[in-house]
Scaffold this motif. Structure first.
Motif, PDB file in Angstrom:
ATOM      1  N   HIS A  95       0.750  -1.143   0.198  1.00 25.80           N
ATOM      2  CA  HIS A  95      -0.006   0.081  -0.054  1.00 25.80           C
ATOM      3  C   HIS A  95       0.867   1.236  -0.060  1.00 25.80           C
ATOM      4  CE1 HIS A  95      -4.028  -1.756   0.784  1.00 25.80           C
ATOM      5  NE2 HIS A  95      -3.051  -2.821   0.900  1.00 25.80           N
TER       6      HIS A  95
ATOM      7  N   SER B  76      -5.458  -3.033  -9.071  1.00 18.45           N
ATOM      8  CA  SER B  76      -6.865  -2.416  -8.781  1.00 18.45           C
ATOM      9  C   SER B  76      -7.203  -2.804  -7.381  1.00 18.45           C
ATOM     10  CB  SER B  76      -8.075  -2.629  -9.715  1.00 18.45           C
ATOM     11  OG  SER B  76      -8.181  -4.115  -9.635  1.00 18.45           O
ATOM     12  N   LYS B  77      -7.852  -1.990  -6.709  1.00 20.72           N
ATOM     13  CA  LYS B  77      -8.302  -2.196  -5.417  1.00 20.72           C
ATOM     14  C   LYS B  77      -9.069  -3.403  -5.234  1.00 20.72           C
ATOM     15  CE  LYS B  77     -10.856  -0.025  -1.544  1.00 20.72           C
ATOM     16  NZ  LYS B  77     -11.414   1.273  -1.028  1.00 20.72           N
TER      17      LYS B  77
ATOM     18  N   GLU C 214      -8.361  -6.346  -2.570  1.00 18.18           N
ATOM     19  CA  GLU C 214      -9.069  -6.783  -1.428  1.00 18.18           C
ATOM     20  C   GLU C 214      -9.374  -7.918  -1.072  1.00 18.18           C
ATOM     21  OE1 GLU C 214     -12.605  -7.213   1.090  1.00 18.18           O
ATOM     22  OE2 GLU C 214     -12.518  -7.703  -1.050  1.00 18.18           O
TER      23      GLU C 214
END
Length: 428
Positions: A113, A122-123, A127
């Motif tokens: 991060h 991509s987030k 996740e």
């Protein structure tokens, strides 16, 4: 260490220089385990390891690879020992989260991060490798599930892509009436059934309830109680009972079923994006032409019609690794844009690294599939990795029982509820 002259016993200048050089290249060995031992994939990993070692002469990479189903058994055994590989493959969702929850995965939040490395993903794809707000893995591939169809068979029977699940059932009925086996399906290893069932769960059960059940976060007496679960199993059962699957699917492997579809003997098959590379030009399917569509929506379903069944998969680092810096360095290299482009080119698979797949290095269908994944409202993660392992096993066994007509949807879900409540109680 000093080198002595063989006659005089004096330390030599050459020896000092050689020792200094040797000391500068002291070797660290990191163990690397993945799940792609097939000939179509291993050349990529061999070159990746060779390139990394050439650029990092102080690090040796000891690589091992085990195929899909055996991998699940192998990693389970390793996690129960003190021999967890430094860098190891993991599916996302609960499969990865249990490693983090049990202290078997390294927290790499600071390495990912806010760094250049993290910007490659991509987030949405990071996740599924998080647990309690921390990053424990990174994605390497991204995958989605699509119904592929033989264009020649569809054209011969005047068929078009369905828009709703009802139209999908009607289409299957027309194919059966025409003497064509509608869907190739191999459920010897019932993860194949879980993809159908998981997609239907997402369409028929509200998202918050479904995820709460998967994560065992809802009250015990409410776990898996939504009627959409039984409805989903009933719809899956219908595909079998109406004769839309090939006969004896529980005795057929996914690979054998896929071979039948590629040979043009069935009209459709539910396949993953990473399997598209199997459709080479010498297959009957390629010669007939093929298209794809997402599993059609259930108009009155209580779930989220924008979700696409699929998931990223990637790698994690052992929590007790003796070489965390080297392991991170290798994993960052493996998921770099440079290596991601080579991965796509050499394997025909997709990459979770943004920008790695484009029309220049992927087929039209792979590119369209990946764009569909990107446009989806979200991913309904693979059911057998999104649920806790014990509850998923009960459901997968239940899927085979449904196909054998030895259990009902209601009975299967009752067993799922009982197991989920037991696992939830053990965690508290």
């Amino acid at each position: 260490m000093r080198m002595l002259h063989p006659t005089t016993g004096l330390v030599t200048a050459v020896g000092i220089a050689l020792c200094a050089a040797t000391g500068a290249q002291a070797q660290t060995t990191i163990e690397f385990l993945h799940r792609w031992p097939e000939p179509g994939y291993m050349p990529y990993f061999r070159q990746a390891v060779k390139t990394f070692e050439a650029r990092n002469p102080d690090i040796d990479v000891s690589m091992d690879a085990v195929a899909d189903e055996p991998y699940k058994d192998k990693i389970r055994v390793l996690m129960g020992s003190d021999q967890v590989p430094d860098v190891y493959f993991s599916w996302s969702g609960e499969f990865a989260q249990k490693f983090a929850r049990n202290g078997r995965a390294l927290d790499i939040t600071d390495a990912v991060h806010g760094t250049k490395w993290g910007e490659h993903f991509s987030k949405a794809l990071l996740e599924p490798f998080t647990f309690e707000g921390k990053q424990y893995g990174v994605p390497m591939t991204v995958d989605g599930k699509f119904m592929l169809y033989n264009k020649a068979i569809f054209e011969d029977n005047g068929l078009e892509k369905p828009e709703t699940f009802g139209e999908f059932l009607a289409l299957n009925g027309k194919l059966k009436e025409a003497g064509v086996t509608p869907i190739a399906f191999g459920n010897q290893y019932p993860w194949a059934a879980s993809h159908y069932i998981g997609d239907l769960f997402a369409k028929l059960v509200p998202n918050d309830i479904r995820l709460g059940d998967y994560n065992l976060e809802r009250p015990s007496d409410e776990l898996y109680s939504h009627p959409g679960y039984v409805d989903a199993l009933a719809k899956f059962e219908t595909l079998n009972d109406e004769g839309y699957f090939n006969r004896g699917s529980n005795a057929v492997t996914h690979e054998i079923a896929r071979g039948s579809f590629l040979a043009g003997r069935t009209a459709m098959m539910y396949l993953q994006l990473v399997e598209f590379a199997q459709i080479t030009q010498d297959t009957a399917l390629a010669q007939d032409g093929w298209g794809l569509f997402e599993m059609p929506d259930v108009p009155d379903g209580a779930g989220d019609s924008d979700l696409l069944t699929g998931a990223p998969s990637g790698f994690m680092i052992a929590a007790d690794t003796e070489h965390p810096e080297e392991a991170i360095r290798f994993l960052e290299f493996l998921t770099s844009p440079e290596q991601a482009a080579k991965f796509v080119e050499m394997t025909g698979m997709t990459s979770a690294v943004e920008g790695a797949v484009d029309p220049s290095n992927a087929s039209e269908q792979i590119y369209l599939g990946l764009k569909a994944v990107e446009k989806a409202g979200g991913l309904a993660l693979w059911l057998d990795t999104a649920m806790d392992a014990r509850t998923a096993e009960v459901l997968l066994d239940g899927s085979q029982a449904l196909l054998n007509d030895t259990e009902t949807p209601e009975a299967v879900m009752a067993q799922v509820q009982e197991t989920a409540r037991s696992v939830q109680a053990e965690r508290q």
